[in-house]
Design an enzyme around this catalytic site. Structure first.
Site, PDB file in Angstrom:
ATOM      1  N   ASP B 224       0.769  -1.046   0.062  1.00 45.84           N
ATOM      2  CA  ASP B 224      -0.050   0.046  -0.084  1.00 45.84           C
ATOM      3  C   ASP B 224       0.873   1.171   0.177  1.00 45.84           C
ATOM      4  O   ASP B 224       0.610   2.244  -0.829  1.00 45.84           O
ATOM      5  CB  ASP B 224      -0.876  -0.240   1.210  1.00 45.84           C
ATOM      6  CG  ASP B 224      -1.501   1.519   1.613  1.00 45.84           C
ATOM      7  OD1 ASP B 224      -2.583   1.724   0.529  1.00 45.84           O
ATOM      8  OD2 ASP B 224      -1.339   2.070   2.328  1.00 45.84           O
ATOM      9  N   LYS B 228       1.700   4.208  -3.152  1.00 48.05           N
ATOM     10  CA  LYS B 228       1.544   5.776  -3.012  1.00 48.05           C
ATOM     11  C   LYS B 228       2.866   6.401  -3.280  1.00 48.05           C
ATOM     12  O   LYS B 228       2.959   7.495  -4.018  1.00 48.05           O
ATOM     13  CB  LYS B 228       1.119   6.084  -1.549  1.00 48.05           C
ATOM     14  CG  LYS B 228      -0.353   5.601  -1.187  1.00 48.05           C
ATOM     15  CD  LYS B 228      -0.768   5.571   0.284  1.00 48.05           C
ATOM     16  CE  LYS B 228      -1.942   5.180   0.496  1.00 48.05           C
ATOM     17  NZ  LYS B 228      -2.310   4.777   1.928  1.00 48.05           N
TER      18      LYS B 228
END
Lengths: 366, 366
Positions: B224, B228
């Site tokens: 995750d 980003k």
């Protein structure tokens, strides 16, 4: 179907630190953008303006030297409005001054369909009636007004604040260090580690480094912070009458209020170091540090500016250099605020913020 | 002259935590805006869609119950495109899913002139070729794409990053805590004051509080954060091939990689607490704390994700709750970065960020 505006006419007023860097940055952007094409039709400083009856494009990169060489007398506001209302495409007025007079012309500009972009705080932090006039006039014939740099230079504060409210969030509280000068002074006078310098020495050092206004009392009276707090409070929904209509603590000793020159003030400031030392000592007793803070509380409809003590681990306490920090508390963000921190002054970042606002207008212009 | 678009057709895909709150917030905004008028013409979840051949407006506030009651089978992407290309006014597709399949349709949407707004990371953090296809397609017939919430929810990160670059600034470095889950875990496991809990206990507590994915390994593997970081790095100018093309430290012990269920993983995690305790102790020896950080260095063209140690006074160390913090270093900002901090997850703030992007499109649409 897209109907791109072929051209946008831009008028730039002010060529000080921010204004001159803005023109450099605008030249860069204009050279890379296709549509709408940017036509610089007017550039002015305090006593001189350059513009052409046929709206001939003024080369942006060399506009200031052309103004110097070929500028004529400054037209009145109404002459400027008259001129711009016939300019090709939509018009944008970029006000890089700190002039009250130009700020008072924003409603007129907006009513004529000119968009306004400015870092000038005066239009938004003066009388409540001027604020209302400006935002009543916004939207006439598609006119827009952007003033991100009136608080915290290019830091994303005003745009996000407006957007939060527009989506239905509620601002509950805003607090922060709104002045780079005050930030620098207190980060050095009362650092989180070590004991810091004498107050009067820090003020002198800040002046030497160019971190204060020519007369440091213009920073120490708290008015600059009060103006920014006024803007933020009004955006958060409070009808603040003026930047002097709420408590603002001045750091100018009463005894020195009548002193005529900034030099004499600086010379005599050390006589009053004990007062500031006491604030520092009181905070230190609780393991805290003292900071100069602006604060808006929406529920109680109150704004205030002045000294407060913070735990050393608090983001306001651990600020560095001359950074600003703004904490926005909202219903949706809950207990922990949205925090924006960074340089809140300086020609390069302020000019960039102004240019960012111009780009928003260019994107929206029809 | 203004030529206001009378109507804009909106399609909303996904009605999970973010999607359902988004519809509530959109109903609020639509009831207050005049122009352009928002016409909800399509709403879909994973296996069901509601739309009308005559583009009849679907009442926004009750769209989900209407979908539940009257929804039909989900059309294919090309059927959806076909349908939307005849919708009144311009079309906006709001993708509130985390679907790879829908992300892969963005280029097609954009090429048909539909704008896309989404918090879905997949389109921007997957293959470099999809990224290129998306931004090549953007602009066709005025189409726009906004994805502020793909990093840090509504925190102003992607917008400001793009604007900095557009005005000619150069991003030199970005660092931060990009995951609310990781933030919560490390703020509690290695707090700046006190000794903190056992690693496996903190992971269990975070799961109970709903701060982790259903299977916590989906947070602990670092992907995750890597996604980003990929987005931010690409915006900063690096052609990152994929979120697995740079070093990403996984916090899943090697021995537990093969474990089938999340429950078994959680049960056995305490066997490996000593590993994490060692990271904490090593940092503590220098008076530091350990944090899980993403980092982009533009000069060396490197990105990485993993454990790092920070002085307790560092903004990354003193983060609270499950907040994100992103520090953007640029040429113009100099030594002290632009820092944005606050909740980087949660349905209310994420929906608000998506809605903010929709408002940007509405402002710009012609």
């Amino acid at each position: 179907m897209i109907h791109p505006t072929k051209e946008v006419s831009i008028a730039v007023i002010g060529a000080g630190g921010v204004g001159s860097v803005f023109l450099q940055q605008l030249a860069y952007v204009a050279s890379r953008r296709r549509s709408p094409e940017i036509r610089l039709v007017y550039v002015a400083i305090i006593d001189k303006a350059l513009y052409h009856a046929d709206y001939q494009h003024i080369e942006i990169a060399t506009a200031l030297s052309a103004l110097e060489a070929k500028g004529g007398p400054l037209p009145s506001i109404s002459q400027t409005v008259e001129y711009l209302s016939r300019a090709p495409g939509k018009a944008i007025v970029v006000d890089n001054t700190s002039s009250q007079q130009i700020a008072e012309a924003y409603p007129q500009f907006l009513r004529h369909g000119f968009s306004v972009v400015t870092p000038n705080k005066k239009g938004f932090s003066g009388s409540w009636s001027l604020w209302q006039e400006i935002f009543d006039a916004e939207g006439t014939d598609g006119s827009m007004i952007y003033h991100e740099c009136s608080v915290g230079a290019a830091l994303p504060i005003i745009g996000p604040l407006k957007r939060l409210i527009e989506t239905g969030d509620e601002i509950t509280r805003v607090e922060g260090v709104f002045s780079g000068t005050m930030s620098y002074l207190f980060n050095n006078f009362a650092p989180t580690q070590g004991s810091g310098g004498k107050w009067s020495d820090e003020v002198k050092k800040a002046k030497e480094l160019g971190y204060t206004e020519p007369d440091p009392r213009d920073d120490l009276n708290g008015l600059d912070v009060a103006r920014k707090v006024t803007i933020v409070a009004r955006l958060a929904g409070l009808a603040i009458e003026s930047p002097t209509s709420f408590p603002v603590q001045s750091l100018i000793p009463k005894e020195l209020e009548g002193v005529t020159s900034g030099e004499e003030f600086l010379q005599r400031l050390s006589e009053f170091d004990a007062q500031m030392e006491e604030h520092k000592a009181t905070a230190a007793k609780d393991g805290k540090v003292v900071r100069f803070v602006g604060r808006v509380d929406v529920a109680s409809k109150q704004a205030k500016v002045g000294l407060e003590s913070f735990e050393k681990s608090h983001p306001i306490a651990s600020l560095k250099g001359s950074d600003n920090i703004i904490s926005i508390y909202t219903k949706r963000y809950g207990d922990l605020p949205l925090i924006v921190q960074g340089a809140g002054a300086g020609a390069a970042v302020t000019a960039m913020g102004v240019l960012g606002d111009v780009l928003k207008v260019l994107e929206r212009i029809r």
